[in-house]
Design a protein around this motif. Structure first.
Motif, PDB file in Angstrom:
ATOM      1  N   GLU A 184      49.467  26.060  48.368  1.00 21.64           N
ATOM      2  CA  GLU A 184      49.756  27.191  47.658  1.00 21.64           C
ATOM      3  C   GLU A 184      51.721  27.497  47.477  1.00 21.64           C
ATOM      4  O   GLU A 184      51.780  27.275  46.334  1.00 21.64           O
ATOM      5  CB  GLU A 184      49.619  28.835  47.624  1.00 21.64           C
ATOM      6  N   SER A 185      51.825  26.600  48.417  1.00 16.57           N
ATOM      7  CA  SER A 185      52.990  26.217  48.774  1.00 16.57           C
ATOM      8  C   SER A 185      53.595  24.960  47.771  1.00 16.57           C
ATOM      9  O   SER A 185      54.871  24.822  47.142  1.00 16.57           O
ATOM     10  CB  SER A 185      53.721  25.789  50.055  1.00 16.57           C
ATOM     11  N   ALA A 186      53.098  24.287  47.962  1.00 14.50           N
ATOM     12  CA  ALA A 186      54.153  23.361  47.050  1.00 14.50           C
ATOM     13  C   ALA A 186      52.889  23.285  45.907  1.00 14.50           C
ATOM     14  O   ALA A 186      54.290  22.238  44.805  1.00 14.50           O
ATOM     15  CB  ALA A 186      52.272  21.825  47.463  1.00 14.50           C
ATOM     16  N   LEU A 187      52.540  24.236  45.229  1.00 20.50           N
ATOM     17  CA  LEU A 187      52.765  24.316  44.131  1.00 20.50           C
ATOM     18  C   LEU A 187      53.589  25.039  43.042  1.00 20.50           C
ATOM     19  O   LEU A 187      53.231  24.780  42.124  1.00 20.50           O
ATOM     20  CB  LEU A 187      51.404  24.516  43.812  1.00 20.50           C
ATOM     21  N   ALA A 188      53.953  25.699  43.864  1.00 25.18           N
ATOM     22  CA  ALA A 188      54.853  26.678  43.445  1.00 25.18           C
ATOM     23  C   ALA A 188      56.009  26.078  43.367  1.00 25.18           C
ATOM     24  O   ALA A 188      57.555  26.365  43.036  1.00 25.18           O
ATOM     25  CB  ALA A 188      55.011  27.626  44.695  1.00 25.18           C
ATOM     26  N   THR A 189      56.486  24.675  43.801  1.00 25.81           N
ATOM     27  CA  THR A 189      57.625  23.694  43.711  1.00 25.81           C
ATOM     28  C   THR A 189      57.345  22.640  42.306  1.00 25.81           C
ATOM     29  O   THR A 189      56.617  22.081  42.608  1.00 25.81           O
ATOM     30  CB  THR A 189      57.486  23.440  45.052  1.00 25.81           C
ATOM     31  N   ALA A 190      58.473  22.606  41.534  1.00 24.61           N
ATOM     32  CA  ALA A 190      58.384  21.820  40.708  1.00 24.61           C
ATOM     33  C   ALA A 190      58.834  20.288  40.568  1.00 24.61           C
ATOM     34  O   ALA A 190      59.453  20.211  42.169  1.00 24.61           O
ATOM     35  CB  ALA A 190      59.539  22.503  38.952  1.00 24.61           C
ATOM     36  N   ALA A 191      57.786  19.509  40.522  1.00 27.13           N
ATOM     37  CA  ALA A 191      57.749  17.951  40.444  1.00 27.13           C
ATOM     38  C   ALA A 191      59.347  17.912  40.037  1.00 27.13           C
ATOM     39  O   ALA A 191      60.467  18.002  39.088  1.00 27.13           O
ATOM     40  CB  ALA A 191      57.537  17.073  39.448  1.00 27.13           C
ATOM     41  N   ILE A 192      59.890  16.500  41.499  1.00 24.99           N
ATOM     42  CA  ILE A 192      61.496  16.113  40.909  1.00 24.99           C
ATOM     43  C   ILE A 192      61.643  15.296  40.333  1.00 24.99           C
ATOM     44  O   ILE A 192      62.468  14.558  39.575  1.00 24.99           O
ATOM     45  CB  ILE A 192      61.963  15.269  42.245  1.00 24.99           C
ATOM     46  N   THR A 193      60.776  14.620  40.550  1.00 21.41           N
ATOM     47  CA  THR A 193      60.379  12.789  39.901  1.00 21.41           C
ATOM     48  C   THR A 193      58.759  13.101  38.887  1.00 21.41           C
ATOM     49  O   THR A 193      57.587  12.827  39.957  1.00 21.41           O
ATOM     50  CB  THR A 193      60.371  11.714  40.459  1.00 21.41           C
ATOM     51  N   PRO A 194      58.331  13.331  37.771  1.00 25.67           N
ATOM     52  CA  PRO A 194      57.640  13.477  36.765  1.00 25.67           C
ATOM     53  C   PRO A 194      57.202  11.918  36.464  1.00 25.67           C
ATOM     54  O   PRO A 194      57.940  11.346  36.967  1.00 25.67           O
ATOM     55  CB  PRO A 194      57.660  14.378  35.316  1.00 25.67           C
ATOM     56  N   LEU A 195      55.468  12.495  36.721  1.00 28.82           N
ATOM     57  CA  LEU A 195      54.980  11.175  36.520  1.00 28.82           C
ATOM     58  C   LEU A 195      54.075  10.781  35.474  1.00 28.82           C
ATOM     59  O   LEU A 195      53.421  11.470  35.713  1.00 28.82           O
ATOM     60  CB  LEU A 195      54.787  10.523  37.530  1.00 28.82           C
ATOM     61  N   THR A 196      53.680   9.646  34.406  1.00 27.85           N
ATOM     62  CA  THR A 196      52.994   9.464  33.635  1.00 27.85           C
ATOM     63  C   THR A 196      52.098   8.278  34.089  1.00 27.85           C
ATOM     64  O   THR A 196      52.810   7.339  34.626  1.00 27.85           O
ATOM     65  CB  THR A 196      53.327   8.939  32.432  1.00 27.85           C
ATOM     66  N   LEU A 197      50.866   8.134  34.158  1.00 30.98           N
ATOM     67  CA  LEU A 197      50.087   6.425  34.682  1.00 30.98           C
ATOM     68  C   LEU A 197      49.210   6.644  33.193  1.00 30.98           C
ATOM     69  O   LEU A 197      48.670   7.788  32.870  1.00 30.98           O
ATOM     70  CB  LEU A 197      48.891   7.122  35.410  1.00 30.98           C
TER      71      LEU A 197
END
Length: 241
Positions: free
Chosen positions: A119-132
């Protein structure tokens, strides 16, 4: 199997929070089945709720000489856990160890800590968005996967990790601490590679066993800082279209 026409699918871009849940485990350890249940629950909940939570079960090989050789164990998985031990300054290895986003570790069977860390991780926005996106080709002995990736805001010192995980695996364990048990496991890492990110676009090739069921398999990619080991971006895409 013979070669087939490649299929391609794309992941959703993850700009918001995400959780990469890595667990170091072994079929030779009798403390691991309860943690495997927790990892399965995490994986199932994420898929049912459509949440960006990515579960990976890394089977280590240092239990293999104690009566039962884990069929999914790999020395590379042990070395990855050793890298974490050095980064954490712990100096020791244990199973089951769960690590969330490369920075928070605890005993893998601890549901409370797992839930809090996710839950803590989900509350923090990604610094480096990734697409695959992934292309699959069938061979005689292996599936060959080509994964194309795009990284936004490339870190100065970053690694792209790429894993193929499979759920719904079962086997009997005749020896060792889990002798006589039939184990069912999800999110088992069947292939894994890491390489330095050299630009915002790249490609990774993975070979997985021909026994892999593409319908139950997922490619998970995640960007990790080479220094403090924090995972700063992640995405996933099904193997089968």
């Amino acid at each position: 199997m013979t070669d087939t026409s490649p299929s391609r699918s794309s992941s959703d871009r993850t700009d918001g929070g995400f959780a990469v849940v890595e667990m170091f485990t072994s079929q030779g350890c009798n403390s691991c089945p309860p943690a495997e249940e927790v990892l399965s629950e995490i994986d199932q909940s994420a898929r049912e709720r459509g949440r960006p939570v990515y579960a990976l079960g890394f089977h280590v090989d240092y239990w293999d000489h104690l009566g039962w050789a884990d069929p999914y164990a790999d020395g590379a998985h042990t070395r990855r856990q050793e890298d974490y031990a050095r980064a954490f300054g712990s100096g020791g290895l244990y199973t089951p160890q769960m690590i969330v986003n490369g920075t928070t570790d605890f005993v893998g069977s601890d549901r409370r800590q797992a839930s809090a860390a996710i839950e803590s991780a989900l509350a923090t926005a990604a610094i480096t968005p990734l697409t695959l996106s992934v292309t699959e080709t069938d061979g005689d002995e292996t599936h060959r996967l080509t994964v194309d990736y795009q990284v936004d805001r490339v870190p100065a010192l970053g690694t792209i990790n790429m894993a193929v995980v499979e759920r719904g695996l079962e086997n009997d364990v005749p020896r060792g601490e889990n002798a006589g048990r039939r184990l069912r496991q999800d999110a088992v890492v069947r292939a894994f590679t890491s390489e330095r990110i050299n630009g915002d676009l790249g490609q990774v090739e993975l070979s997985v066993p021909a026994t892999l069921d593409p319908r139950r398999a997922m490619v998970i990619g995640y960007v990790q800082n080479d220094g403090h080991r924090a995972i700063v971006g992640a995405a996933a895409v099904p193997v089968a279209s």
